[in-house]
Write an enzyme that holds these catalytic residues in place. Structure first.
Site, PDB file in Angstrom:
ATOM      1  N   GLU A  47      13.416 -59.051 -78.170  1.00 36.90           N
ATOM      2  CA  GLU A  47      14.265 -58.892 -77.114  1.00 36.90           C
ATOM      3  C   GLU A  47      13.122 -59.313 -75.837  1.00 36.90           C
ATOM      4  O   GLU A  47      11.972 -58.760 -76.046  1.00 36.90           O
ATOM      5  CB  GLU A  47      14.565 -57.499 -76.853  1.00 36.90           C
ATOM      6  CG  GLU A  47      15.590 -57.237 -77.656  1.00 36.90           C
ATOM      7  CD  GLU A  47      16.051 -55.657 -77.752  1.00 36.90           C
ATOM      8  OE1 GLU A  47      15.615 -55.068 -76.352  1.00 36.90           O
ATOM      9  OE2 GLU A  47      16.625 -55.123 -78.302  1.00 36.90           O
ATOM     10  N   ASP A  58      15.217 -48.025 -68.461  1.00 40.79           N
ATOM     11  CA  ASP A  58      13.636 -48.109 -69.015  1.00 40.79           C
ATOM     12  C   ASP A  58      12.833 -47.037 -68.544  1.00 40.79           C
ATOM     13  O   ASP A  58      12.962 -46.383 -67.534  1.00 40.79           O
ATOM     14  CB  ASP A  58      13.014 -49.164 -68.714  1.00 40.79           C
ATOM     15  CG  ASP A  58      13.752 -50.423 -69.238  1.00 40.79           C
ATOM     16  OD1 ASP A  58      14.029 -50.446 -70.551  1.00 40.79           O
ATOM     17  OD2 ASP A  58      14.028 -51.291 -68.633  1.00 40.79           O
TER      18      ASP A  58
END
Length: 254
Positions: A47, A58
């Site tokens: 990724e 995140d």
């Protein structure tokens, strides 16, 4: 060497290792060298996060890496050009993890077309809800890019609808509550969660969020077809030494 698809990888391996890096962090040269060595690494699918100023899904380390890359001038076009420069040397599947605002700003069709041209095999858009994802998923599928949806323990009766958007890739199961790097994993609840997802899709299931150590990897392999490690790998890249990072990733996934 054959260019693999996501489907190829899951067909060939029982336990698939999925890694994550932030493009351009700690430098574009590091990313380029990392990609040229990917075929010989322990990572089966990579990724690639496109730097974004407000990465809501995140945690601290990935957000800081994304911010640093953005400050260094790593734009979406820089990422495209970087990947294009090494695409003949990378035979393992590359997946974009990208926030929808970047896609929308670039132009959805233009973004998808460019992604296909540089060999991207899948796309994760963490902030794109199911209700707004159908058109994007169809466009990606038309360009042979798998739309990879995220489902979480809080998705409930929406799991079937969300999973139905996935074609030819995998379903990303969020194994913990919170952002990447979280530690909140309830194994009993996780087993039921994975069982629930499998009732609604025949695609492989990969577990992410909260998987940080080799012990975590070994544990999560009992529940899913693939494990996704993001935060720990981003931390490893801070040394700006590709050879050392690859060795440490080998230990992480051993």
């Amino acid at each position: 060497m054959k260019y693999k698809t996501i489907t190829d990888v899951f067909a060939e391996k029982k336990n698939v290792n999925i890694g994550y890096i932030v493009a351009g962090y700690p430098s574009t040269q590091f990313t380029k060298e990392f990609l040229t060595k990917l075929d010989d690494s322990a990572i089966d699918i990579l990724e690639i996060g496109i730097p974004y100023s407000d990465p809501l899904a995140d945690g601290k380390h990935i957000a800081e890496a994304s911010f640093a890359a953005s400050q260094a001038g790593v734009t979406t076009d820089v990422v495209f050009d970087l990947l294009n420069s090494v695409k003949e040397k990378v035979h393992k599947p590359l997946v974009f993890l990208v926030y929808y605002n970047l896609v929308f700003t670039y132009g959805v069709e233009a973004f998808v077309k460019r992604s296909a041209e540089i060999g991207i095999k899948g796309m994760i858009i963490p902030d794109l809800p199911y209700e707004e994802a159908t058109e994007v998923a169809q466009l990606l599928n038309a360009h042979n890019i798998a739309f990879i949806p995220l489902v979480s323990v809080t998705s409930g009766d929406r799991i079937a609808k969300i999973a139905s958007l996935a074609k030819g890739g995998f379903v990303y199961a969020v194994g913990s509550l919170g952002v990447t790097g979280s530690k909140q994993v309830n194994l009993g609840r996780l087993e039921q969660f994975i069982t629930n997802i499998k009732q609604h899709t025949t695609l492989p299931i990969a577990l992410g969020f909260g998987i940080k150590t080799n012990s975590d990897v070994q544990t999560m392999r009992h529940y899913a077809d693939g494990v996704i490690v993001g935060t720990s790998i981003v931390i490893l890249t801070q040394n700006n030494d590709v050879a050392k990072t690859m060795k440490e990733i080998e230990e992480l996934f051993r």
